[in-house]
Motif scaffolding. Structure first.
Motif: not given
Length: 431
Positions: A163-177, A199-206
């Protein structure tokens, strides 16, 4: 319609066999390297005191073989010519991988960690199709061949597999420096190769909601990164292991680390698995053929009660059924690989995904049955580690779960068959 083996493909198989005999076999037989393939193989390959990871000597041996194959022009066979390959087709790769696996265990081809002197590079097509810049494409494709880049695949999670589309890993936009990017929080499971990955190709719910196909984004996270932690390596049925659970806590990457369009990551994941599934199906078929042929040979040589074991129908009939399935499966795999070669890459999911799944789930089931039958035909010695059948079974048993469990692949076939997906979508049941 021509089912004959193309003459140039047969010539290339002969060239590969000659290369193996002249360049690879001598390495396999030198310095007791045979310990990685005989009854000592699991212990020789596994660093039991270092989390069960592959031993350094084992991985160095594989690198030595691939360097020789690369110098001879074989390793990058499937890659586009502009990256030093030969643009090898899915059909040729399927034939080659079956041919190699049918020869049994050896330094020429050992699929426990996807090693082969003719490499399988699904990441190449992934970056070729979805890279967000030419610089990213060059960095990860050429860098991968040169050993400067190695990308792990972070899709599955501790609580979410199929059920990959239910992934809990989240990525949110954030500006740093002053740089726009993404903050990642979550966890991944079975991220194979993280002990050497850059590197890790990390799939995130955005964006979107759980279950939505849209809204998943792929981000290339450097390893190591602040907040990225390899929590543990999961010991498996077949050792060594390089399959860890990885956590992401306040991990930040710039937007330039994004692979493909924002929210379009699921297509990238599907791109990866289709190439892998058809080629892995061919390897499972080859390993099944090896088990069948070895069983036939043994049954003709073994003479209990003064007569060849092969005279018994109890021995003949199960092997007849396996051989019949192998013959039929070979045609389906090669036809599907040929269709993939004649279909735009991004159209394969819509038009051929069911056939790829048919090949994959049936081949994985077949090789497990063939290895089990080989053990039975060989008796006690078949059960021992002095024969390779237990290794073949333990390795290929994973493929009935990984890259889409057989139940998930059967569900995909059903969705195409009944018109919920694919070319028949919405047409069945209408009068």
């Amino acid at each position: 319609m021509d089912f004959a083996m193309p003459a140039d493909l047969q010539a290339y198989l002969d060239e590969l066999d000659a290369f193996i005999e002249a360049e690879i076999k001598p390495i396999e037989l030198a310095d007791d390297n045979i310990r990685f393939f005989d009854h000592r193989r699991e212990h020789a390959r596994t660093d039991w005191d270092n989390q069960g990871l592959p031993r350094h000597e084992w991985e160095q041996l594989l690198k030595q073989a691939t360097r020789k194959a690369d110098a001879a022009g074989h390793w990058r066979f499937s890659a586009p010519k502009k990256y030093g390959g030969k643009g090898g087709s899915n059909l040729w790769m399927a034939v080659i991988r079956e041919h190699f696996a049918a020869q049994g265990l050896g330094l020429h081809n050992d699929l426990q960690n996807e090693h082969s002197i003719v490499g399988n590079f699904p990441f190449v097509e992934m970056f070729e199709q979805f890279a967000t810049s030419e610089e990213q494409k060059q960095e990860f494709i050429l860098g991968g061949f040169e050993g400067r880049r190695r990308t792990a695949f972070g899709l599955t999670e501790p609580d979410h597999g199929s059920d990959a589309t239910h992934m809990e890993t989240r990525a949110v936009r954030e500006t740093r420096d002053g740089v726009e990017g993404w903050r990642i929080d979550g966890a991944k499971m079975w991220t194979t190769g993280m002990h050497v990955a850059t590197h890790c190709a990390t799939f995130c719910r955005t964006s979107g909601n759980d279950g939505d196909a849209k809204g998943i984004t792929c981000l290339l996270v450097p390893n190591p990164s602040p907040g990225l932690k390899i929590e543990e390596y999961l010991w498996t049925f077949n050792m060594p292991t390089d399959h860890p659970r990885v956590s992401f806590t306040d991990v930040w990457v710039p937007d330039s680390a994004r692979l493909g369009p924002e929210g379009g990551g699921l297509s990238i994941a599907q791109s990866f698995v289709h190439q892998n599934r058809i080629r892995q199906a061919a390897s499972s078929l080859g390993a099944a053929v090896y088990c069948i042929e070895e069983s036939v040979r043994y049954a003709r040589e073994r003479k209990p009660f003064g007569e060849a074991l092969a005279k018994n129908q109890a021995i003949q009939f199960p092997l007849v059924e396996l051989a019949t399935q192998a013959e039929m499966l070979r045609l389906l795999i090669r036809k599907t690989a040929w269709d993939m070669d004649n279909t735009p890459h991004k159209e394969i999911e819509r038009t051929l995904s069911d056939k790829v799944s048919m090949c994959n789930y049936w081949a994985n089931r077949l090789v497990c049955e063939a290895a089990d039958r080989a053990m039975q035909v060989h008796g006690g010695i078949g059960y021992s580690r002095h024969k390779p059948f237990e290794h073949i079974y333990r390795h290929h048993r994973r493929y009935r779960i990984t890259e889409g469990a057989e139940e998930i692949q059967m569900r995909k076939v059903a969705a195409y068959l009944f018109g919920y997906l694919g070319p028949r979508k919405g047409t069945l049941g209408k009068v």
